[in-house]
Design a protein around this motif. Structure first.
Motif, PDB file in Angstrom:
ATOM      1  N   VAL A   1       4.829   1.890   1.065  1.00  0.00           N
ATOM      2  CA  VAL A   1       5.838   2.691   0.372  1.00  0.00           C
ATOM      3  C   VAL A   1       5.345   4.131   0.283  1.00  0.00           C
ATOM      4  N   LYS A   2       6.274   5.044   0.115  1.00  0.00           N
ATOM      5  CA  LYS A   2       5.911   6.456  -0.056  1.00  0.00           C
ATOM      6  C   LYS A   2       5.310   6.639  -1.447  1.00  0.00           C
ATOM      7  N   PRO A   3       4.176   7.324  -1.544  1.00  0.00           N
ATOM      8  CA  PRO A   3       3.485   7.443  -2.823  1.00  0.00           C
ATOM      9  C   PRO A   3       3.910   8.634  -3.677  1.00  0.00           C
TER      10      PRO A   3
ATOM     11  N   ARG B   1      -4.032   6.569 -14.887  1.00  0.00           N
ATOM     12  CA  ARG B   1      -3.362   7.145 -13.716  1.00  0.00           C
ATOM     13  C   ARG B   1      -3.311   6.177 -12.533  1.00  0.00           C
ATOM     14  N   ASP B   2      -4.419   5.517 -12.218  1.00  0.00           N
ATOM     15  CA  ASP B   2      -4.465   4.625 -11.061  1.00  0.00           C
ATOM     16  C   ASP B   2      -3.650   3.352 -11.278  1.00  0.00           C
TER      17      ASP B   2
ATOM     18  N   PHE C   1       0.844  -1.191   0.000  1.00  0.00           N
ATOM     19  CA  PHE C   1       0.000   0.000   0.000  1.00  0.00           C
ATOM     20  C   PHE C   1       0.877   1.237   0.000  1.00  0.00           C
ATOM     21  N   GLU C   2       0.293   2.358  -0.430  1.00  0.00           N
ATOM     22  CA  GLU C   2       1.016   3.611  -0.272  1.00  0.00           C
ATOM     23  C   GLU C   2       0.946   4.018   1.188  1.00  0.00           C
ATOM     24  N   GLU C   3       1.933   4.784   1.619  1.00  0.00           N
ATOM     25  CA  GLU C   3       2.110   5.135   3.028  1.00  0.00           C
ATOM     26  C   GLU C   3       0.878   5.777   3.655  1.00  0.00           C
ATOM     27  N   ASN C   4       0.247   6.711   2.980  1.00  0.00           N
ATOM     28  CA  ASN C   4      -0.901   7.414   3.566  1.00  0.00           C
ATOM     29  C   ASN C   4      -2.184   6.642   3.260  1.00  0.00           C
TER      30      ASN C   4
ATOM     31  N   ASN D   1       3.829   1.571 -10.026  1.00  0.00           N
ATOM     32  CA  ASN D   1       4.960   2.275  -9.422  1.00  0.00           C
ATOM     33  C   ASN D   1       5.094   1.956  -7.933  1.00  0.00           C
ATOM     34  N   ILE D   2       3.979   1.842  -7.223  1.00  0.00           N
ATOM     35  CA  ILE D   2       4.017   1.493  -5.799  1.00  0.00           C
ATOM     36  C   ILE D   2       4.610   0.102  -5.625  1.00  0.00           C
ATOM     37  N   LEU D   3       4.182  -0.839  -6.456  1.00  0.00           N
ATOM     38  CA  LEU D   3       4.734  -2.190  -6.394  1.00  0.00           C
ATOM     39  C   LEU D   3       6.223  -2.186  -6.748  1.00  0.00           C
TER      40      LEU D   3
END
Length: 109
Positions: free
Chosen positions: A53-55, A90-91, A8-11, A97-99
């Motif tokens: 991870v940081k998004p 975009r999503d 997941f992204e951090e936030n 990119n997160i992966l």
């Protein structure tokens, strides 16, 4: 039971649901994340489990060539990379990119 890691992204505390480019609802994910962690502990305690991870720029960075489109507006859901010409959702692009951040060892421990 099938996977060892979910990234997941951090936030992650809320997800903004966009319909037609407009934010319509904010959905809390903290309970869902807790349930996932509990399931990993129960079924695969040796697995990496839930990682973050940081998004930063994940939706504006082309996952194909790495070019960052700093002019991309929030309402733009599909875009063409100015460098390589790849057409990106975009999503989906952000998820890739997160992966990739996690694969590259950028997870937050």
């Amino acid at each position: 039971k099938k996977y060892d890691t979910i990234v997941f992204e951090e936030n992650y505390s809320t997800i903004k649901i966009l319909i037609g480019g407009e934010q319509n609802m904010i959905f809390p994910l903290s309970r869902f994340i807790k349930r996932l962690k509990d399931k990993f502990q129960l079924y695969k305690s040796e697995a990496d489990g839930v990682q973050f991870v940081k998004p930063h720029n994940t939706s504006r960075t082309c996952h194909h060539c790495g070019h960052i489109n700093k002019e991309l507006k929030v309402k733009t859901r599909n875009w063409k990379c100015l460098k390589c010409g790849k057409i990106l959702d975009r999503d989906t692009n952000a998820a890739i990119n997160i992966l990739n951040h996690w694969f590259n060892g950028d997870s937050l421990k």
